[in-house]
Write an enzyme that holds these catalytic residues in place. Structure first.
Site, PDB file in Angstrom:
ATOM      1  N   ASP A 146       0.572  -1.216   0.214  1.00  0.00           N
ATOM      2  CA  ASP A 146      -0.148   0.164  -0.191  1.00  0.00           C
ATOM      3  C   ASP A 146       0.404   1.379  -0.203  1.00  0.00           C
ATOM      4  O   ASP A 146       1.968   1.616   0.873  1.00  0.00           O
ATOM      5  CB  ASP A 146      -0.879  -0.165   1.515  1.00  0.00           C
ATOM      6  CG  ASP A 146      -2.205   1.165   1.578  1.00  0.00           C
ATOM      7  OD1 ASP A 146      -2.829   0.928   0.388  1.00  0.00           O
ATOM      8  OD2 ASP A 146      -1.920   1.926   2.260  1.00  0.00           O
ATOM      9  N   GLU A 169       1.684  -0.463  -4.551  1.00  0.00           N
ATOM     10  CA  GLU A 169       0.621   0.758  -5.165  1.00  0.00           C
ATOM     11  C   GLU A 169       1.314   1.851  -5.297  1.00  0.00           C
ATOM     12  O   GLU A 169       1.532   2.334  -4.105  1.00  0.00           O
ATOM     13  CB  GLU A 169      -0.489   0.530  -4.386  1.00  0.00           C
ATOM     14  CG  GLU A 169      -1.327   1.467  -4.749  1.00  0.00           C
ATOM     15  CD  GLU A 169      -2.029   2.792  -3.534  1.00  0.00           C
ATOM     16  OE1 GLU A 169      -3.050   3.131  -3.545  1.00  0.00           O
ATOM     17  OE2 GLU A 169      -1.404   2.550  -2.409  1.00  0.00           O
TER      18      GLU A 169
HETATM   19  C1  GLC Z   1      -4.222   3.367  -1.008  1.00  0.00           C
HETATM   20  C2  GLC Z   1      -5.374   2.108  -0.133  1.00  0.00           C
HETATM   21  C3  GLC Z   1      -6.550   2.583   0.069  1.00  0.00           C
HETATM   22  C4  GLC Z   1      -6.425   4.225   1.156  1.00  0.00           C
HETATM   23  C5  GLC Z   1      -4.902   4.351   1.047  1.00  0.00           C
HETATM   24  C6  GLC Z   1      -4.826   4.718   2.819  1.00  0.00           C
HETATM   25  O1  GLC Z   1      -4.798   4.031  -2.102  1.00  0.00           O
HETATM   26  O2  GLC Z   1      -6.106   1.491  -2.046  1.00  0.00           O
HETATM   27  O3  GLC Z   1      -7.788   1.889  -0.409  1.00  0.00           O
HETATM   28  O4  GLC Z   1      -7.194   4.676   1.231  1.00  0.00           O
HETATM   29  O5  GLC Z   1      -4.138   3.411   0.337  1.00  0.00           O
HETATM   30  O6  GLC Z   1      -3.936   3.483   3.472  1.00  0.00           O
END
Ligand code: GLC
Ligand code: CA
Length: 555
Positions: free
Chosen positions: A218, A279
């Protein structure tokens, strides 16, 4: 059109000899709270996932990625973790996890879990300790506590804004402030602190020892902040997660790569091909590819691809760029059209320039998508995506053609974005509505009690899996067919060769023995000779209509 469904009976998820599984895998994102609820409380759980693994095997995916199911107060749907090494009672127990994992592996499905290293929950033991401790203490040094500006420190340490809206700093009773790039319940760790680094090695090993096949990481571009935390306000047109071509002191800092080199070494201690997927929201594929250099992560989500509109020239360009930039560093290209943070592509691809995807759509958003147009484009887009070499991510429910739920009543919305912007941004609830399994069952088979943490639209009876199962024109059938041919023709391991001569609004390429033609324009396109393998819509077989994709093989 005949379906090659029998090929889904072959073992799936096997590595190709000499190539790691994640180079070609189709990975299905499960958003646990909205997938299947076994105990009837209206929130999906691990037992619900276990009960539907055979459906995922029949769909023909190689792996699943589970969004967080760890102990959490659920202020950001589990992305606020209070204990990284335990399952939240909402979702079950560690034994339920082990059971799910073992059964997934028995089906030949690999399992990736979500790791949230940028921040914890404010209910995490460490943050509670930090609050109880004095400024300057070791407990505070695990997070980003700072004194404020102004005569009494009454102003935040800098001008940073939370991704969810509002200030990125919250003040504690003794006057210090802590940084949270997301909600105030999600304090950012200080990744310069060796204790934080060691703790995450321990967390990685905890799940690797249990047998997981990898991690989706994440906010993988956010962990390291520029020294001195200089002021920064994003450009007006910048995406809040970093989709602008500018230097941002909290996104994509050089030091972040050292963390993943370290994690790469941890994963390498384990047998099997364990994978790290970033991500990282970055504006170009070249910048994204920095996360997947040989000694770092294995995959990175291709967000430049996801954010490309329904435009042939732009798609050709991002595909070419991706197939150059990722292999150039030894990584596979990846592809993704939907996830739990963006407007579902069955709605997004029919949005207008007046209202690009942004921060969710709701009843008052301009340029409402026409559902038929969105679904047709989504089917065509997926049929392009699953022909591309590399690895692809699917998001639960897209195989049913689910649209974004636009008209959720205000009092049902739960995304912190909605609250932190006083409803100015709708946020992400519209793509998170529990998915329909059985058209005529309570909560469409999502929950035995009929409960559902977000209300499901009445139109979803027709989109339920049961209603599509035996319908060759359904989106579910299309996904199963395309996934089976992708496997049979080994397209994930293939190479792309562009074909020209079809006109500017057409995308045409060859991958191995499969020719793919997609018509993004309005006029029908005359197809070359060949045997039709699959079409995203029914048509006469010769003239490809608008918003339609076909796969052909030579006669
Ligand atoms: C990432 C996740 C999202 C979350 C954010 C904070 O972007 O995919 O859903 O709100 O991180 O953890
Ligand atoms: Ca439940």
């Amino acid at each position: 059109m005949t379906s090659p469904l029998t090929s889904t009976l072959e073992p799936i998820g096997e590595s190709r000899p000499g190539a790691e599984w994640w180079r070609t895998a189709v990975i299905y994102q499960i958003y646990p709270r909205s997938f299947a609820d076994a105990n009837g409380d209206g929130i999906g759980d691990l037992s619900g996932i276990t009960a539907h693994l055979d459906d995922l095997a029949a769909l023909g995916v190689d792996a699943v990625w589970l969004s967080p199911f760890y102990r959490s107060p659920q202020k950001d749907a589990g992305y606020d973790v209070a204990d990284y090494c335990d399952v939240d009672p909402l979702f079950g127990t560690l034994a339920d996890f082990d059971d799910m994992l073992a059964r997934a592996h028995a089906h030949g499905i690999r399992v990736i879990v979500d790791l949230v290293p940028n921040h914890s929950s404010d209910q995490h033991g460490w943050f509670q300790e930090a609050l109880a401790a004095a400024p300057g203490s070791a407990a505070r040094a695990r997070y980003m506590f700072r004194d404020g500006q102004g005569t009494d420190g009454e102003l935040p340490p800098n001008n940073w804004e939370s991704v969810f809206g509002g200030p990125a700093w919250t003040r504690v009773p003794d006057g210090q402030w802590y940084l949270h790039l997301f909600d105030s319940t999600q304090p950012d760790f200080d990744w310069a602190n060796p204790e934080v680094q060691e703790e995450f090695r321990r967390i990685l090993r905890f799940w690797l020892d249990r047998g997981v096949d990898g991690f989706r990481v994440d906010v993988a571009h956010g962990l390291v902040k520029t020294d001195g935390l200089p002021d920064h306000l994003p450009a007006v047109d910048a995406d809040s997660m970093g989709g602008a071509d500018e230097d941002v002191p909290y996104w994509g800092q050089e030091g972040v790569h050292e963390i993943y080199r370290d994690w790469n070494r941890v994963l390498a201690e384990y047998d099997g091909d364990r994978a790290l997927c970033a991500e990282a929201w970055l504006p170009t594929v070249d910048r994204t590819a920095l996360w997947v250099r040989p000694d770092e992560m294995h995959q990175a989500f291709n967000f430049p691809y996801l954010t490309t509109g329904w435009d042939a020239a732009e798609l050709r360009e991002v595909i070419s760029e991706s197939l150059r930039a990722f292999p150039a560093v030894g990584a596979p290209a990846t592809w993704v059209l939907s996830n739990h943070d963006v407007v579902r592509h069955a709605s997004r691809l029919a949005l207008t320039a007046e209202n690009p995807q942004g921060h969710g759509i709701g009843p008052d958003s301009p340029g409402q998508p026409i559902p038929e147009v969105g679904l047709r484009r989504a089917r065509a887009a997926t049929t392009v995506m699953l022909a591309l070499p590399g690895s692809a991510y699917l998001y639960q429910g897209e195989e049913l053609g689910l649209p974004e739920v636009i008209d959720l009543p205000a009092d049902t919305r739960q995304d912190p974005t909605w609250f932190r912007t006083d409803g100015e941004r709708y946020g992400r609830d519209g793509c998170r509505v529990p998915i329909p399994w059985v058209g005529d069952a309570p909560a469409y088979g999502f929950s035995p009690s009929g409960a559902s943490w977000l209300p499901q639209p009445a139109e979803w009876a027709e989109l339920a899996r049961s209603a599509q199962e035996d319908d060759p024109e359904s989106t579910l059938w299309l996904y199963r067919t395309v996934l089976a041919y992708r496997r049979a023709h080994e397209l994930g391991a293939g190479a792309l060769e562009w074909l020209t001569g079809f006109g500017d609004e057409v995308i045409a390429f060859r991958n191995g023995d499969v020719t793919v033609v997609a018509n993004l324009g309005t006029a029908p396109v005359t197809l070359p000779a060949g045997t039709l393998l699959v079409a995203s819509e029914d048509f006469d077989g010769a003239h490809l209509p608008a918003d339609t994709t076909v796969w052909l093989t030579a006669d």
